[in-house]
Design an enzyme around this catalytic site. Structure first.
Site, PDB file in Angstrom:
ATOM      1  N   SER A 196       4.016   2.478   8.166  1.00 13.67           N
ATOM      2  CA  SER A 196       3.628   1.460   7.189  1.00 13.67           C
ATOM      3  C   SER A 196       4.819   0.962   6.396  1.00 13.67           C
ATOM      4  CB  SER A 196       2.612   2.035   6.200  1.00 13.67           C
ATOM      5  OG  SER A 196       1.341   2.053   6.774  1.00 13.67           O
ATOM      6  N   ASP A 207      -0.372  -7.495   1.762  1.00 14.63           N
ATOM      7  CA  ASP A 207       0.210  -6.150   1.778  1.00 14.63           C
ATOM      8  C   ASP A 207       1.726  -6.210   1.911  1.00 14.63           C
ATOM      9  OD1 ASP A 207       0.442  -3.430   1.756  1.00 14.63           O
ATOM     10  OD2 ASP A 207      -0.467  -3.092   3.731  1.00 14.63           O
ATOM     11  N   HIS A 246       0.817  -1.227   0.000  1.00 16.35           N
ATOM     12  CA  HIS A 246       0.000   0.000   0.000  1.00 16.35           C
ATOM     13  C   HIS A 246       0.850   1.276   0.000  1.00 16.35           C
ATOM     14  CE1 HIS A 246       0.135   0.271   4.540  1.00 16.35           C
ATOM     15  NE2 HIS A 246       0.023   1.543   4.268  1.00 16.35           N
TER      16      HIS A 246
HETATM   17  C1  4AZ Z   1      -1.310   3.994   8.443  1.00 21.83           C
HETATM   18  O1  4AZ Z   1      -2.170   4.830   8.211  1.00 21.83           O
HETATM   19  C2  4AZ Z   1      -1.436   3.143   9.656  1.00 21.83           C
HETATM   20  N1  4AZ Z   1      -2.179   1.349  14.257  1.00 21.83           N
HETATM   21  C3  4AZ Z   1      -0.433   2.242   9.969  1.00 21.83           C
HETATM   22  C4  4AZ Z   1      -0.552   1.442  11.096  1.00 21.83           C
HETATM   23  C5  4AZ Z   1      -1.656   1.550  11.906  1.00 21.83           C
HETATM   24  C6  4AZ Z   1      -2.659   2.450  11.601  1.00 21.83           C
HETATM   25  C7  4AZ Z   1      -2.540   3.252  10.474  1.00 21.83           C
HETATM   26  C8  4AZ Z   1      -1.765   0.665  13.102  1.00 21.83           C
HETATM   27  O2  4AZ Z   1      -0.351   3.856   7.686  1.00 21.83           O
END
Ligand code: 4AZ
Length: 268
Positions: free
Chosen positions: A217, A127, A82
């Site tokens: 992420s 992902d 993503h």
């Molecule tokens: C994000 O928006 C995201 N709490 C990554 C991890 C989490 C929430 C959002 C996990 O990239």
């Protein structure tokens, strides 16, 4: 910095929007209405973590669109699908390695040449993605779990993402924290069928307070193996908000995709 942060925010929003769309409008409404507790909103610090030392996680890399990653090979980064625009030749990503503080001297910066997104990736599950680098980075790699045996216990998370939900800025100093494994069954108490149990792994405290967030992420979730070496069990993927009580973080289950990842790497 402003530019990359904006893109990261869009990507994070897109990933969450896709998840919500897959779960239906009711889930979207519930997710967006869920409050952040005052105690957790006030937490400054990944969320609830502390700064990592220089060289503590030498396999960690920062990606220029505002995601994390880990060195799978010296010239291949493992990250989240993503965070990527799709597969193919791609010289737009700058990978920063070798530093906990992105602004410190000694940062190693290498461009991407190609991206391979998980075959069949459509925004739900799967992902993961690989980035081929223009030249190898002479830093230790992080091995990935090839069986389910390490999908338990306590995991370490690390990243340059937001230190509080909604910040949208990330941080220049790598943050780290430990979070416990959450069973699929317990994770479904919150996420229901939005969780893809064979492809996703959950972690976090029931009380919240410590979690990955936007900008983390693509980064690794890892633990020590039986030989005392770091092993990657997850990839930061998604969640409803960050560090909320009763809402675990959701991670790509690396062991499920270990063979696919190795195969994809061999084609890069
Ligand atoms: C994000 O928006 C995201 N709490 C990554 C991890 C989490 C929430 C959002 C996990 O990239």
């Amino acid at each position: 910095m402003t530019h990359t942060t904006t893109i990261a925010a869009k990507r994070g929003g897109l990933a969450l929007a896709k998840k919500a769309a897959a779960a239906g409008a009711v889930a979207l409404a519930v997710a967006s209405l869920q409050p952040v507790s005052a105690a957790h909103a006030a937490d400054a610090r990944v969320i609830g973590g502390k700064p990592a030392a220089q060289n503590e996680f030498p396999f960690m890399v920062h990606l220029s669109m505002g995601c994390g990653g880990a060195l799978y090979k010296k010239d291949i980064v493992l990250t989240a699908a993503h965070c990527m625009d799709g597969s193919g030749n791609n010289t737009r990503i700058t990978v920063t390695a070798g530093v906990a503080d992105l602004n410190s001297a000694g940062a190693i910066k290498v461009k991407s040449t190609k991206v391979k997104v998980a075959p069949g990736y459509d925004g739900v599950g799967k992902d993961w993605a690989l980035i081929k680098l223009a030249k190898p980075i002479d830093r230790p790699t992080l091995k990935i779990a090839t069986t389910t045996k390490y999908n338990r216990g306590t995991f370490t998370i690390a990243g340059w993402g937001d230190v509080r939900e909604g910040a949208g800025t990330g941080t220049t100093k790598l943050q780290k924290a430990d979070v416990p494994f959450v069973s699929d069954r317990a994770c479904k108490w919150h996420y229901g069928n939005r969780l893809v149990p064979k492809q996703e792994l959950c972690a976090g405290y029931a009380s919240g307070g410590i979690d990955t967030c936007q900008g983390d992420s693509g980064g690794p979730m890892f633990r020590k193996d039986d030989a005392g070496k770091w092993i990657q069990v997850g990839i930061v993927s998604w969640g409803d908000g960050c560090a909320r009580s009763g809402v675990p973080g959701v991670y790509t289950e690396v062991s499920t995709f270990a063979k696919d990842i190795a195969k994809a790497a061999s084609t890069l």
